[in-house]
Design a protein around this motif. Structure first.
Motif, mmCIF file in Angstrom:
data_model
loop_
_atom_site.group_PDB
_atom_site.id
_atom_site.type_symbol
_atom_site.label_atom_id
_atom_site.label_comp_id
_atom_site.label_asym_id
_atom_site.label_seq_id
_atom_site.Cartn_x
_atom_site.Cartn_y
_atom_site.Cartn_z
ATOM 1 N N ASP A 1 -12.589 1.764 0.352
ATOM 2 C CA ASP A 1 -13.289 -0.009 1.411
ATOM 3 C C ASP A 1 -13.520 -0.003 2.673
ATOM 4 O O ASP A 1 -14.213 -0.477 3.307
ATOM 5 C CB ASP A 1 -11.817 -0.550 0.940
ATOM 6 C CG ASP A 1 -12.242 -2.565 0.835
ATOM 7 O OD1 ASP A 1 -13.023 -2.550 0.673
ATOM 8 O OD2 ASP A 1 -11.452 -2.860 0.376
ATOM 9 N N LYS B 1 -4.206 3.781 -1.394
ATOM 10 C CA LYS B 1 -4.278 4.026 0.507
ATOM 11 C C LYS B 1 -6.195 5.058 0.342
ATOM 12 O O LYS B 1 -6.736 4.802 1.015
ATOM 13 C CB LYS B 1 -3.417 5.143 0.894
ATOM 14 C CG LYS B 1 -2.201 4.747 1.347
ATOM 15 C CD LYS B 1 -1.418 5.619 2.361
ATOM 16 C CE LYS B 1 0.093 5.049 2.522
ATOM 17 N NZ LYS B 1 1.402 6.432 2.761
ATOM 18 N N SER C 1 0.248 -1.069 0.314
ATOM 19 C CA SER C 1 -0.243 -0.147 0.103
ATOM 20 C C SER C 1 1.021 1.230 -0.305
ATOM 21 O O SER C 1 0.616 2.316 0.433
ATOM 22 C CB SER C 1 -0.839 0.008 1.567
ATOM 23 O OG SER C 1 -1.872 -1.241 0.892
ATOM 24 N N GLU D 1 -8.085 2.010 -0.261
ATOM 25 C CA GLU D 1 -8.652 1.535 1.248
ATOM 26 C C GLU D 1 -9.336 2.319 1.833
ATOM 27 O O GLU D 1 -10.261 1.389 2.330
ATOM 28 C CB GLU D 1 -7.072 1.587 1.821
ATOM 29 C CG GLU D 1 -6.554 0.281 1.495
ATOM 30 C CD GLU D 1 -5.107 -0.002 2.279
ATOM 31 O OE1 GLU D 1 -4.336 0.981 3.123
ATOM 32 O OE2 GLU D 1 -4.121 -1.150 1.576
#
Length: 301
Positions: free
Chosen positions: A103, A97, A91, A100
């Motif tokens: 997510d 990032k 990452s 994420e």
């Protein structure tokens, strides 16, 4: 040579050695998942917003769930599609990032909305006489706001833990792991336990209701409708568990995260089809939207 350079070179070799045909097939398959997710959840959103018959507390929660699932298809799927093929090494990339963050925000939001729907079904089946007073517009708005707020707080908390780890390196790895575990507890394990307990209670109460109202036609009809709605939403939860449980279990043990995360995200694609399968009025609404009949009244002089 630093380990990061070795990993980067290995990653580049893997990308250049991958057959272009395989990459194209992966893009087509994962892109199709994204399109189906977007179209399915758009149908749910348009149906609930456009048709006044669908303006109910339960459908407001379903609308919030569909918005979360739509954002998964619009934002998360394209990022994940790129990184599933090109891979995010540790990452390090800013886009990784960002992916994420989406997510961590959108997937718990979808899960917590499902949890709110199960609470709505609990009052509808177990406390039908007080349902309309207990679950009103204000309560539904609060439930939706709490679902999204908790998801955002999880994102901020994990982001801060990650930044803290960047500053102190290995010494903060335990703090980050604890943050991840707490995030999983709040966004998956606790909601799942709560939903399982609620639906078990609903099942037991529904069985008692069937035996007690068999002699009354009107009561049997109303109970049948509530049981059908509960069965539909319980199926939504069952599909959710099927999609998310492998990922969360393996994430807890750091196994096969990358592959199973796609199975987890596919839950956002499957939810609209469950509504269409169980609810006749959703099917009718979908047909009207797809056939563009809802636009005819605006086009008429």
């Amino acid at each position: 040579m630093p380990s990061g350079t070795v990993m980067k070179n290995t990653h580049q070799d893997w990308r250049t050695s991958t057959p272009s045909t395989l990459c194209v097939l992966l893009y087509v398959f994962l892109g199709s998942l994204s399109v189906v997710t977007i179209c399915g959840n758009l149908l749910v959103i348009i149906s609930i917003i456009y048709f006044k018959q669908l303006h109910t507390p339960t459908n407001s929660l379903i609308l919030s769930l569909a918005v979360a699932d739509l954002l998964v298809g619009v934002v998360l799927f394209p990022f994940s599609m790129e990184f599933s093929i090109s891979s995010c090494v540790f990452s390090e990339n800013l886009l990784c990032k960002i992916r994420e963050s989406f997510d961590i925000t959108l997937c718990p939001a979808s899960i917590l909305n499902l949890c709110c729907i199960s609470i709505d079904r609990y009052y509808a089946v177990c406390h039908p006489l007080t349902y309309r007073t207990k679950i009103n517009v204000h309560v539904v708005v609060i439930m939706i706001m709490v679902s999204w707020s908790v998801s955002l707080l999880l994102t901020i908390g994990l982001a801060m833990a990650g930044l803290h780890q960047d500053k102190c390196q290995e010494e903060c790895s335990i703090d980050l792991q604890l943050a991840i575990i707490l995030g999983l507890l709040c966004s998956f394990y606790l909601p799942v336990i709560l939903m399982l307990c609620i639906y078990l209670k609903i099942f037991l109460v529904a069985q008692r209701q069937v035996r007690s109202i068999q002699g009354t036609k009107s009561g049997a009809t109303a109970s049948k409708m509530e049981r059908k709605a509960t069965k539909t939403l319980a199926t939504v939860m069952g599909v959710f568990l099927m999609c998310w449980t492998p990922f969360c279990l393996c994430f807890s043990f750091q196994l096969l995260n990358h592959v199973l995360s796609w199975l987890a995200r596919s839950n956002s694609m499957l939810n609209p089809f469950i509504y269409a399968f169980f609810y006749s009025w959703f099917r009718s609404a979908f047909r009207m939207i797809i056939s563009r009949k809802i636009f005819q009244e605006f086009l008429q002089p």
